[in-house]
Design a protein around this motif. Structure first.
Motif, PDB file in Angstrom:
ATOM      1  N   ARG A 113     103.502  25.780 -42.677  1.00  0.00           N
ATOM      2  CA  ARG A 113     102.694  24.554 -42.555  1.00  0.00           C
ATOM      3  C   ARG A 113     103.494  23.587 -41.694  1.00  0.00           C
ATOM      4  O   ARG A 113     104.667  23.827 -41.401  1.00  0.00           O
ATOM      5  N   ALA A 114     102.817  22.495 -41.297  1.00  0.00           N
ATOM      6  CA  ALA A 114     103.510  21.516 -40.455  1.00  0.00           C
ATOM      7  C   ALA A 114     104.660  20.873 -41.227  1.00  0.00           C
ATOM      8  O   ALA A 114     104.530  20.572 -42.422  1.00  0.00           O
ATOM      9  N   TYR A 115     105.778  20.675 -40.545  1.00  0.00           N
ATOM     10  CA  TYR A 115     106.979  20.136 -41.196  1.00  0.00           C
ATOM     11  C   TYR A 115     106.939  18.617 -41.287  1.00  0.00           C
ATOM     12  O   TYR A 115     106.567  17.929 -40.335  1.00  0.00           O
ATOM     13  N   VAL A 216     112.036  10.511 -37.737  1.00  0.00           N
ATOM     14  CA  VAL A 216     110.581  10.370 -37.656  1.00  0.00           C
ATOM     15  C   VAL A 216     110.027  11.516 -36.807  1.00  0.00           C
ATOM     16  O   VAL A 216     110.607  11.853 -35.773  1.00  0.00           O
ATOM     17  N   HIS A 217     108.908  12.094 -37.231  1.00  0.00           N
ATOM     18  CA  HIS A 217     108.291  13.158 -36.431  1.00  0.00           C
ATOM     19  C   HIS A 217     107.279  12.570 -35.450  1.00  0.00           C
ATOM     20  O   HIS A 217     106.465  11.714 -35.815  1.00  0.00           O
ATOM     21  N   VAL A 222      97.643  18.499 -33.015  1.00  0.00           N
ATOM     22  CA  VAL A 222      96.969  19.788 -33.233  1.00  0.00           C
ATOM     23  C   VAL A 222      98.001  20.911 -33.321  1.00  0.00           C
ATOM     24  O   VAL A 222      98.839  21.066 -32.428  1.00  0.00           O
ATOM     25  N   ALA A 223      97.932  21.695 -34.405  1.00  0.00           N
ATOM     26  CA  ALA A 223      98.801  22.866 -34.551  1.00  0.00           C
ATOM     27  C   ALA A 223      98.025  24.094 -34.097  1.00  0.00           C
ATOM     28  O   ALA A 223      96.917  24.349 -34.585  1.00  0.00           O
ATOM     29  N   ALA A 264     104.376  17.293 -38.679  1.00  0.00           N
ATOM     30  CA  ALA A 264     103.423  16.321 -39.255  1.00  0.00           C
ATOM     31  C   ALA A 264     104.070  14.940 -39.160  1.00  0.00           C
ATOM     32  O   ALA A 264     105.212  14.761 -39.582  1.00  0.00           O
ATOM     33  N   ASN A 265     103.320  14.000 -38.594  1.00  0.00           N
ATOM     34  CA  ASN A 265     103.895  12.677 -38.318  1.00  0.00           C
ATOM     35  C   ASN A 265     103.716  11.731 -39.502  1.00  0.00           C
ATOM     36  O   ASN A 265     103.086  10.673 -39.390  1.00  0.00           O
TER      37      ASN A 265
END
Ligand SMILES: NC(=O)c1ccc[n+]([C@@H]2O[C@H](COP(=O)([O-])OP(=O)(O)OC[C@H]3O[C@@H](n4cnc5c(N)ncnc54)[C@H](OP(=O)(O)O)[C@@H]3O)[C@@H](O)[C@H]2O)c1
Length: 290
Positions: A113-115, A216-217, A222-223, A264-265
């Motif tokens: 999944r998004a980090y 910070v991301h 979009v993944a 993931a931001n």
């Protein structure tokens, strides 16, 4: 008096956009390319930042040759690791904030999944280790540091840089296919969140102006797999080359890459910063500028 931003690596994809974004926001901006300031030289870095008296130093310079780094890890570490220490020490002495950029490759990609910023890093490559070292140096020496991790950067300056970007590579391969007839092979088992450099510069300036610090991301919203990204690029460019999905097993590279390294931001969203537009909008904007 306007605030003063020094931008290191100003000729790169992100550096170009940081210069544009901070200038547009009314900052005084001084940019340095590698010829003007080689960040591996601690004396030059210290003298340069002492003379410039910046409020903020943004480091967009990096050693980005992920596969080559496996055969020359020291070269990667000098630029991505130790040189960040040079900058952080000089920032502390000059009372400037350091904004540094890092990568999704600090993760091993096994989460599926998004980090998020709270996930523990575990790099798989010399490049990833060197970038994680840079994060640690930025955080060790300068208290107001901001480390922005990003992913698969593409920006207009990539048309002219030696390294380019994935969009340019796909367009070049499509052009070559007209004579070679070879299918374009792109991996479908690696997922990332490609990031448009002008949007990353906008997010960074928002973070700086709101006083956000820490890790910070700043990845694209979009993944998707690199294969699906290639399809999207060709659709937006109105091209229809023969494209074949491949995978890590068939397409071997020197460096091991994380399988799922979308970002993931979370912190930027919690700070009320507007998300980036979707990837297709960004790719279309990029192509319009070509
Ligand atoms: N590109 C990506 O896909 C990607 C993905 C994840 C994270 N990131 C991170 O995002 C940031 C920006 O990347 P980008 O795509 O804008 O990179 P880029 O276009 O490759 O630009 C990097 C710049 O750094 C300069 N540089 C290299 N070594 C230097 C040194 N010793 N002293 C001073 N300047 C030096 C390069 O100059 P020369 O051209 O003269 O070498 C180049 O102008 C970097 O921190 C990178 O690690 C990028």
């Amino acid at each position: 008096m306007p605030k003063h931003a020094v931008i290191i690596g100003r000729a790169g994809q992100l550096g170009t956009e940081l210069v544009r974004e901070f200038t547009a926001r009314g900052w005084t901006v001084t940019g340095f390319d590698r010829r003007a300031l080689n960040i591996t030289d601690p004396v030059a870095v210290e003298e340069c930042l002492a003379a410039a008296e910046p409020d903020v130093v943004l480091n967009a310079a990096a050693y980005n040759q992920v596969d080559v780094a496996e055969s020359e890890p020291l070269a990667a570490y000098m630029v991505n690791g130790l040189a960040v220490r040079n900058l952080a020490v000089a920032c502390r002495q000059a009372d400037a904030q350091l904004v540094h950029f890092s990568t999704d490759y600090v993760f091993d990609g096994t989460a599926g999944r998004a980090y998020l910023e709270t996930d523990a890093p575990h790099p798989l490559s010399a490049y990833g280790v060197s970038k994680l070292a840079g994060e640690f140096y930025a955080r060790a020496y300068e208290d107001r540091n901001l480390v922005v991790r990003t992913c698969g950067v593409f920006g207009p300056a990539g048309r002219h840089t030696a390294r380019g970007n994935f969009v340019e590579m796909m367009l070049r391969l499509a052009g070559q296919q007209q004579t070679s007839n070879q299918p374009i092979r792109v991996v479908e088992d690696h997922v990332a969140s490609p990031t448009y450099a002008p949007e990353l510069a906008r997010l960074t300036a928002d973070l700086v102006e709101r006083g956000v610090t820490g890790v910070v991301h700043g990845g694209g919203e979009v993944a998707l797999s690199w294969y699906d990204y290639a399809r999207l690029i060709f659709r937006c460019a109105g091209l229809d080359p023969v494209l074949k999905a491949t995978n890590e097993r068939e397409y071997r590279t020197a460096a091991k890459r994380p399988k799922y390294s979308a970002l993931a931001n979370g912190v930027a969203a919690a700070a009320g910063i507007a998300p980036m537009p979707d990837l297709e909008t960004c790719v279309r904007r990029y192509l319009e500028l070509r």
